[in-house]
Scaffold this active site. Structure first.
Site, short mmCIF file in Angstrom:
data_model
loop_
_atom_site.label_atom_id
_atom_site.label_comp_id
_atom_site.label_asym_id
_atom_site.label_seq_id
_atom_site.Cartn_x
_atom_site.Cartn_y
_atom_site.Cartn_z
N SER A 155 -23.80 -8.84 -27.16
CA SER A 155 -23.11 -8.02 -28.25
C SER A 155 -21.97 -8.52 -29.03
O SER A 155 -21.75 -7.86 -30.23
CB SER A 155 -22.08 -7.05 -27.44
OG SER A 155 -20.61 -7.55 -27.08
N THR A 212 -21.59 -13.27 -24.56
CA THR A 212 -21.91 -14.56 -24.74
C THR A 212 -21.43 -16.00 -23.87
O THR A 212 -22.92 -16.39 -23.72
CB THR A 212 -21.02 -14.81 -26.33
OG1 THR A 212 -20.91 -13.70 -27.25
CG2 THR A 212 -20.97 -16.49 -26.75
N LYS A 246 -11.01 -12.28 -16.59
CA LYS A 246 -11.03 -12.64 -18.15
C LYS A 246 -10.18 -14.15 -18.63
O LYS A 246 -10.78 -14.46 -19.51
CB LYS A 246 -10.60 -11.23 -18.92
CG LYS A 246 -10.57 -11.30 -20.45
CD LYS A 246 -12.09 -10.65 -20.68
CE LYS A 246 -12.06 -10.51 -22.12
NZ LYS A 246 -13.45 -9.42 -22.00
N GLY A 255 -19.17 -9.67 -28.29
CA GLY A 255 -18.40 -10.09 -27.76
C GLY A 255 -18.26 -11.88 -26.46
O GLY A 255 -19.46 -12.10 -26.37
N VAL A 256 -17.24 -11.39 -25.80
CA VAL A 256 -16.78 -12.87 -25.13
C VAL A 256 -17.63 -13.06 -23.80
O VAL A 256 -18.39 -13.50 -23.59
CB VAL A 256 -15.76 -13.06 -25.20
CG1 VAL A 256 -14.89 -12.46 -24.76
CG2 VAL A 256 -15.31 -14.65 -23.92
N ASP A 257 -17.54 -11.36 -23.69
CA ASP A 257 -18.32 -11.96 -21.60
C ASP A 257 -19.74 -11.48 -22.28
O ASP A 257 -19.71 -12.76 -21.22
CB ASP A 257 -17.44 -10.26 -21.21
CG ASP A 257 -16.33 -10.34 -20.89
OD1 ASP A 257 -15.77 -11.02 -21.07
OD2 ASP A 257 -16.06 -8.61 -20.24
N CYS A 292 5.77 -5.97 1.72
CA CYS A 292 5.77 -4.95 1.39
C CYS A 292 5.09 -4.11 2.63
O CYS A 292 4.72 -4.15 4.08
CB CYS A 292 5.57 -4.75 0.40
SG CYS A 292 6.04 -2.97 -0.17
N TYR A 293 3.81 -3.37 2.39
CA TYR A 293 2.96 -2.89 3.34
C TYR A 293 2.32 -3.87 4.81
O TYR A 293 2.41 -3.59 6.02
CB TYR A 293 1.80 -1.61 3.20
CG TYR A 293 1.79 -1.09 3.92
CD1 TYR A 293 1.38 0.39 4.76
CD2 TYR A 293 0.32 -2.10 5.02
CE1 TYR A 293 1.03 0.92 5.08
CE2 TYR A 293 -0.73 -0.64 5.66
CZ TYR A 293 -0.07 0.20 5.79
OH TYR A 293 -0.99 1.10 6.80
N LYS A 304 0.78 3.43 -24.53
CA LYS A 304 -0.55 4.04 -24.02
C LYS A 304 0.11 3.56 -22.82
O LYS A 304 0.85 2.50 -22.17
CB LYS A 304 -2.17 3.21 -24.09
CG LYS A 304 -3.16 3.30 -22.88
CD LYS A 304 -4.16 3.09 -22.85
CE LYS A 304 -5.05 3.36 -22.18
NZ LYS A 304 -6.52 3.01 -21.45
N GLU A 323 3.71 -10.96 -6.18
CA GLU A 323 3.32 -11.18 -7.19
C GLU A 323 3.36 -9.98 -9.05
O GLU A 323 2.33 -11.03 -10.05
CB GLU A 323 1.57 -10.57 -6.16
CG GLU A 323 1.61 -9.38 -6.56
CD GLU A 323 2.34 -8.73 -4.98
OE1 GLU A 323 3.49 -9.25 -4.72
OE2 GLU A 323 2.35 -7.13 -4.35
N ARG A 348 -20.41 9.17 -28.06
CA ARG A 348 -20.68 8.07 -27.61
C ARG A 348 -22.11 8.75 -26.36
O ARG A 348 -22.79 7.26 -26.29
CB ARG A 348 -19.46 8.33 -26.10
CG ARG A 348 -18.23 7.81 -26.61
CD ARG A 348 -17.28 7.92 -26.28
NE ARG A 348 -16.13 7.82 -25.73
CZ ARG A 348 -15.06 6.97 -25.86
NH1 ARG A 348 -16.22 5.68 -25.04
NH2 ARG A 348 -14.31 6.37 -26.34
N GLY A 375 0.89 -1.08 0.35
CA GLY A 375 0.02 -0.05 -0.27
C GLY A 375 0.42 1.32 -0.09
O GLY A 375 1.77 1.49 0.25
N HIS A 386 7.60 -7.74 -3.57
CA HIS A 386 6.50 -7.92 -4.24
C HIS A 386 6.32 -9.38 -4.97
O HIS A 386 7.22 -9.76 -5.96
CB HIS A 386 5.86 -7.62 -5.33
CG HIS A 386 5.57 -5.97 -4.77
ND1 HIS A 386 4.16 -5.43 -4.04
CD2 HIS A 386 6.38 -5.44 -4.20
CE1 HIS A 386 4.15 -4.68 -3.13
NE2 HIS A 386 5.63 -3.75 -3.67
N ASP A 404 -2.54 5.38 -63.01
CA ASP A 404 -2.37 6.21 -64.35
C ASP A 404 -2.69 7.41 -63.96
O ASP A 404 -2.84 8.90 -65.04
CB ASP A 404 -1.94 5.86 -65.41
CG ASP A 404 -0.78 5.13 -65.97
OD1 ASP A 404 0.27 5.19 -65.21
OD2 ASP A 404 -0.69 4.53 -67.04
N GLU A 449 -8.51 3.13 -28.01
CA GLU A 449 -9.14 3.82 -29.67
C GLU A 449 -8.51 5.36 -29.35
O GLU A 449 -8.11 5.81 -28.43
CB GLU A 449 -10.70 3.11 -28.46
CG GLU A 449 -11.39 2.18 -28.50
CD GLU A 449 -11.82 1.79 -29.87
OE1 GLU A 449 -11.90 2.07 -30.92
OE2 GLU A 449 -12.02 0.21 -29.91
N1 GLN Z 1 4.30 2.51 2.18
C1 GLN Z 1 5.57 1.67 2.35
C2 GLN Z 1 6.35 2.16 2.12
O1 GLN Z 1 7.11 2.55 1.21
C3 GLN Z 1 5.18 -0.06 1.75
C4 GLN Z 1 5.09 0.22 0.31
C5 GLN Z 1 4.25 -0.90 -0.54
O2 GLN Z 1 3.72 -1.55 -0.07
N2 GLN Z 1 4.55 -0.95 -1.79
O3 GLN Z 1 7.78 0.47 2.71
#
Ligand code: GLN
Length: 544
Positions: free
Chosen positions: A244, A250, A400, A246-248, A94-95, A536, A191, A318, A67, A189, A481, A542
């Site tokens: 529509s 359908t 998804k 689309g996959v979802d 982490c946090y 992006k 993840e 839109r 966080g 991290h 031409d 789009e």
């Molecule tokens: N804010 C906390 C830090 O800076 C945690 C950061 C995080 O969870 N990525 O250590």
């Protein structure tokens, strides 16, 4: 209205072993849940403010996310202390690690001298004797691990009762484990894919430490979900929903059809800005192919007449398309409802199908900060005034990739399951400037050729979204031409995992030349083709 919600089979978190992820607002929290699902372990995310006494299920383990706050701030978010009393394993990331340390003693976490952002090498420390069980988190990962860090705070000391299970150059307490309880904390991290052995570490926690079964599969989900829909809707109830192609939508429609047959009424609105032959194809696939009770409404003239003259205001396009769609859907829904009411063995239409996916749920419940007001989930049901429909959201728990797996399971053709997303306003936001019937024709034909060549060359699955846009400018060319003054097509193809950021797809020039030749030769009114190379951000996927 009869109460059909009694005897409804329970949701997945009471059927499948569940790892609960408590979110402190990290931009990666949803990835923790995704990694677990990829391991066939059911996982749900809730905000860090969740009261444990109000939790309707008992998780096998809890993961506290990262966080952006510092645990020692006065208004920093903290979990319900009951989390530490539940007797289930806890992993802090982490946090989350800092929260575990802070819970044990508020002096344990301080601001570091420098931020640590990026790769780090982790040294795993093994323990023997009576504390050997603390090695479980890094089991099989003993070599130096390449991990990804993103923090400024650090543990100033090892919390009482914990041992150090990993260190890094900048984080002497990069991994800690409680000597008696199954509580673990890591500063990096696992993840994110930048951490090389992140998924095996998450698996060690969920499977070896929490004992969660890896039984979350679409095969196991589908039958339970069909039972749940049947019980919810009751033996006579009816459901209406928009599709529509689309996959979802359908997959959601097919699931409803499997559960309640023709008591599910699908509506598709042809808004005149669909892809070439799209309404016809969707109708064939959904009715003849999948047996869905579908009504197609050709409202192209109504949409195109309203769009005439709208040139420089994409938001207006839109709005016109969105509002007209709702009007038409509403008109049809009322007709179907009136017809259904008179039939002998069918009840009233009480439900509206919504193809909400788990990322939408995560977005609406994720922790936005101590002072943020919780955003209520956008509810299309409210738009159908006068009908008082309740929402039914059979894909609400799914990511998804799970929706795609479920689609395959339900016998939906592969090319539909892997179809690129297509926006609600359709080609209208890919035709820059005024949308006329002739501009729609050009955009449809050019898009068809581009996608056809992409499929032939085998790129379709590698690309997340591809289309041809029509620019409102004319350039000079020579054709046969003869000097011509005709329009310009811009091709766009991007690769992305979450549609929040996207890279331009790297086609060989030869491929692009081939597409250009075909478009210029086959589409009347076009004399040049460009490849759009903006990533992006700063571009959007789009055009308008
Ligand atoms: N804010 C906390 C830090 O800076 C945690 C950061 C995080 O969870 N990525 O250590």
């Amino acid at each position: 209205m009869a109460d059909s919600t009694t005897n409804v089979p329970p949701p997945p978190h009471t059927i499948f072993d569940t790892i609960l992820v408590l979110d402190f607002g990290s931009q990666y929290t949803h990835l923790i849940t995704r990694r677990l699902r990829e391991l066939s372990i059911y996982s749900e995310m809730l905000p860090c403010t969740q009261k444990i006494s109000e939790l309707s299920f008992k998780p096998k383990g809890i993961i506290l996310s990262g966080g952006p706050y510092s645990v020692y701030w006065d208004d920093a978010p903290h979990v319900d202390p009951a989390v530490f009393e539940m007797g289930v394993p806890i992993l802090g990331i982490c946090y989350g690690l800092q929260e575990i340390a802070w819970h044990s003693d508020q002096k344990n976490v301080v601001a570091g001298e420098k931020r640590e952002y990026g790769h780090a090498i982790l040294n795993v420390q093994k323990h023997s004797g009576k504390t050997a069980h603390v090695d479980a988190l890094f089991s099989g990962l003993e070599e130096d691990m390449d991990v990804w860090m993103s923090h400024g705070d650090k543990l100033s000391q090892r919390p009482a009762g914990f041992v150090t299970v990993a260190t890094s150059e900048n984080a002497p307490f990069a991994g800690i484990a409680h000597e008696e309880k199954e509580w673990f904390g890591i500063q990096f991290h696992p993840e994110v894919t930048h951490t090389k052995k992140g998924t095996p570490l998450i698996k060690n926690f969920a499977v070896s430490i929490c004992g969660a079964k890896q039984d979350w599969t679409m095969d196991a989900f589908v039958g339970k979900e069909i039972d749940r829909i049947r019980a919810l809707v009751g033996p006579k109830g009816q459901v209406i929903g928009a599709v529509s192609g689309g996959v979802d939508s359908t997959v959601a429609a097919k699931l409803m059809h499997e559960a309640i047959g023709d008591r599910f009424h699908a509506i598709m609105v042809d808004n005149g800005v669909l892809r070439l032959n799209e309404a016809k194809q969707v109708k064939e696939t959904l009715t003849a192919g999948l047996g869905i009770n579908l009504t197609v409404i050709d409202a192209s003239d109504r949409f195109l007449d309203l769009l005439a003259g709208v040139k420089d205001d994409p938001e207006k396009k839109r709005k016109i398309i969105g509002n007209t769609f709702i009007e038409i859907f509403q008109e049809k829904a009322k007709e179907i409802a009136a017809a259904a009411k008179g039939s002998a063995n069918e009840g009233e239409i009480e439900w509206l199908l919504q193809g909400t996916l788990y990322p939408d749920v995560i977005e609406s419940i994720s922790f936005k900060g101590p002072s943020a007001t919780i955003k209520t989930h956008h509810n299309v049901g409210g738009l159908l005034e006068g009908m008082h429909l309740k929402l039914i959201e059979p894909l609400r728990e799914l990511f998804k990739d799970e929706v795609r797996a479920l689609g395959t399971q339900l016998g939906i053709p592969e090319d539909l399951v892997w179809r690129h997303p297509f926006p609600g306003p359709g080609l209208a936001i890919r035709i820059i400037g005024e949308v006329t019937r002739d501009q729609v024709r050009i955009a449809q034909q050019a898009d068809f050729i581009f996608i056809d060549e992409i499929k032939k060359a085998g790129y379709y699955k590698q690309i997340s979204q591809a289309y041809a846009a029509l620019l409102p400018v004319k350039a000079v060319g020579v054709m046969g031409d003869k000097r011509v003054h005709a329009q310009v097509i811009a091709l766009r193809a991007v690769e992305t995992t979450d549609f929040m950021t996207a890279d331009v797809f790297d086609f060989p020039t030869k491929f692009l030349s081939k597409v250009s030749t075909r478009i210029v030769n086959e589409v009347d009114g076009v004399c040049r083709v460009l490849y759009e190379v903006t990533s992006k951000p700063p571009g959007t996927i789009e055009m308008e």
